[in-house]
Design an enzyme around this catalytic site. Structure first.
Site, PDB file in Angstrom:
ATOM      1  N   HIS A  18       0.863  -1.194   0.000  1.00 23.80           N
ATOM      2  CA  HIS A  18       0.000   0.000   0.000  1.00 23.80           C
ATOM      3  C   HIS A  18       0.891   1.233   0.000  1.00 23.80           C
ATOM      4  CE1 HIS A  18      -4.003   1.915   1.425  1.00 23.80           C
ATOM      5  NE2 HIS A  18      -3.180   2.898   1.095  1.00 23.80           N
ATOM      6  N   HIS A  20       1.229   4.878  -2.142  1.00 23.12           N
ATOM      7  CA  HIS A  20       0.807   5.837  -3.173  1.00 23.12           C
ATOM      8  C   HIS A  20       2.052   6.532  -3.712  1.00 23.12           C
ATOM      9  CE1 HIS A  20      -3.487   5.564  -2.120  1.00 23.12           C
ATOM     10  NE2 HIS A  20      -3.063   5.436  -0.875  1.00 23.12           N
ATOM     11  N   THR A 101      -3.060   7.467  -9.239  1.00 23.30           N
ATOM     12  CA  THR A 101      -4.161   7.866 -10.120  1.00 23.30           C
ATOM     13  C   THR A 101      -3.583   8.524 -11.364  1.00 23.30           C
ATOM     14  OG1 THR A 101      -5.450   8.381  -8.140  1.00 23.30           O
ATOM     15  CG2 THR A 101      -6.319   9.187 -10.235  1.00 23.30           C
ATOM     16  N   ASP A 142      -9.739   7.630  -8.274  1.00 22.29           N
ATOM     17  CA  ASP A 142      -9.975   8.636  -7.237  1.00 22.29           C
ATOM     18  C   ASP A 142     -11.481   8.834  -7.103  1.00 22.29           C
ATOM     19  OD1 ASP A 142     -10.335  10.989  -5.744  1.00 22.29           O
ATOM     20  OD2 ASP A 142      -8.406  11.795  -6.403  1.00 22.29           O
ATOM     21  N   GLY A 175      -8.603   8.224  -2.595  1.00 23.81           N
ATOM     22  CA  GLY A 175      -9.085   9.601  -2.651  1.00 23.81           C
ATOM     23  C   GLY A 175      -9.833   9.941  -1.377  1.00 23.81           C
ATOM     24  N   HIS A 202      -9.732   1.124  -0.492  1.00 22.95           N
ATOM     25  CA  HIS A 202      -9.738   1.825   0.793  1.00 22.95           C
ATOM     26  C   HIS A 202     -11.151   1.687   1.358  1.00 22.95           C
ATOM     27  CE1 HIS A 202      -6.057   3.516  -0.744  1.00 22.95           C
ATOM     28  NE2 HIS A 202      -5.896   4.329   0.280  1.00 22.95           N
ATOM     29  N   GLU A 205     -12.256   3.980   6.129  1.00 29.84           N
ATOM     30  CA  GLU A 205     -11.100   4.809   6.495  1.00 29.84           C
ATOM     31  C   GLU A 205     -11.528   5.895   7.483  1.00 29.84           C
ATOM     32  OE1 GLU A 205      -7.558   7.129   4.075  1.00 29.84           O
ATOM     33  OE2 GLU A 205      -9.236   6.317   2.944  1.00 29.84           O
ATOM     34  N   ASP A 287       1.813   3.473   3.247  1.00 27.38           N
ATOM     35  CA  ASP A 287       0.797   4.379   2.711  1.00 27.38           C
ATOM     36  C   ASP A 287       1.459   5.518   1.930  1.00 27.38           C
ATOM     37  OD1 ASP A 287      -1.698   5.381   2.125  1.00 27.38           O
ATOM     38  OD2 ASP A 287      -2.121   6.160   4.118  1.00 27.38           O
TER      39      ASP A 287
END
Length: 348
Positions: A18, A20, A101, A142, A175, A202, A205, A287
């Site tokens: 995970h 980004h 994205t 997103d 997102g 996700h 959250e 993350d």
């Protein structure tokens, strides 16, 4: 980085599932980007959440907006992706699933297609240069952009699933979790699943998303990102927990991110404990290692010191993560072999 993890955690072979891309850009790489774009008047304080700092989730999303201003051309993406991959490798990560994205930036001529191609080029170059890490890519949807864009993104991901020689393996849903509703994206996610893309979503959250989570768990996803508010003690429900357990869906755990982003009050109150004690599949992840000033070694050390894990337990946690990757079977077997070879010298 805030603190150096001990040697054992650095040497520990790790799997990162995970991460980004834009949130993983390090301080050093940010420095280069900021220097290249002085007209933006961006300072470091805007791109990272330093030690001991807390930000609301909303403020964290503001940080990403700033980073997006800095990363807006093919040249930027190539540099950022390569440096992120190299940094994960230097931290002992042997297998990485990056997610991002695809964006288009009219001013620089960047298209969504080229965005993905450039990330794939960075992965290819790192491989050619002998960087010791296997990297795959998840195309991210997103949720703020609505169902139409989600469907277009799925179509792109589908094309790359077929043409990227196994590098594009899945789809991420991310997102701002307070924007939109999962039900509007269900058709796109179902389409992705039908065409063979793995789903990392996700979920839960933020609190009070029981209906949406219930709906998305019916797909079901192949992995859950965060899952912070699934269990009843924090406002989730037994039925959500039952669904997750029955389907044995691995949860991507991001300790520092959740504490610094204030969705969890403190490390010892983190939901990792709840799921780990149940014997449920959990994988530690960063993350956004750049934004939250962490790395995967640190996350493992934090988990061990907070929840009293032995080195043996840490090793098992790391090795089990191989089974939760979206990699094809031969790659999983190769990783198992790597872990077996390293075990004797590292776990003494």
């Amino acid at each position: 980085m805030d603190t150096e993890a001990d040697l054992f955690y650095r040497q520990l072979p790790k799997v990162e599932l995970h991460a980004h891309l834009n949130g993983s850009v390090s301080f050093e790489t940010m420095e280069k980007l900021i220097k290249r774009k002085p007209h933006l008047n961006i300072e470091h304080s805007m791109t990272a959440i330093r030690r001991g700092q807390r930000r609301t989730l909303d403020e964290c999303f503001q940080v990403f907006k700033v980073i997006h201003q800095l990363v807006d051309s093919e040249e930027d993406i190539l540099m950022v992706a390569k440096s992120v991959i190299q940094e994960f490798a230097a931290d002992g990560v042997k297998y990485l699933e990056l997610r991002s994205t695809p964006r288009e930036v009219t001013e620089t001529g960047l298209s969504k297609q080229r965005y993905i191609e450039t990330v794939l080029e960075a992965i290819r170059q790192c491989k050619q240069e002998g960087v010791d890490i296997d990297v795959r890519f998840l195309v991210a949807v997103d949720r703020r952009h609505g169902p139409e864009v989600a469907m277009q993104t799925v179509k792109l991901a589908e094309d790359f699933l077929l043409s990227s020689d196994g590098t594009v393996v899945g789809l991420d849903l991310s997102g701002d979790p307070t924007v939109g509703h999962g039900k509007d994206l269900l058709a796109a996610l179902q389409k992705a699943k039908n065409c063979g893309l793995k789903l990392a979503l996700h979920l839960s959250e933020v609190p009070s998303q029981i209906d949406e989570t219930e709906l998305l768990l019916n797909l079901p996803p192949d992995r859950i990102g965060h899952g912070t508010f699934l269990h009843p003690d924090v406002g989730g429900s037994d039925s959500l927990v039952d669904k997750v357990c029955k389907q044995n869906i691995p949860i991507e755990i991001c300790l520092t991110s959740n504490v610094k982003g204030q969705t969890v009050p403190s490390y010892d109150k983190h939901h990792f404990k709840y799921w780990y004690n149940r014997g449920h599949p959990c994988v530690l992840c960063t993350d956004d290692k750049g934004v939250f000033c962490t790395d995967l070694s640190q996350e493992y050390q934090l988990a061990a010191s907070t929840f009293g894990l032995t080195k043996e337990a840490v090793w098992i946690l790391s090795q089990q993560a191989i089974g939760y990757t979206f990699a094809p079977e031969p790659i999983k077997q190769r990783l198992e072999k790597t872990w077996a070879e390293l075990k004797q010298q590292i776990l003494q």
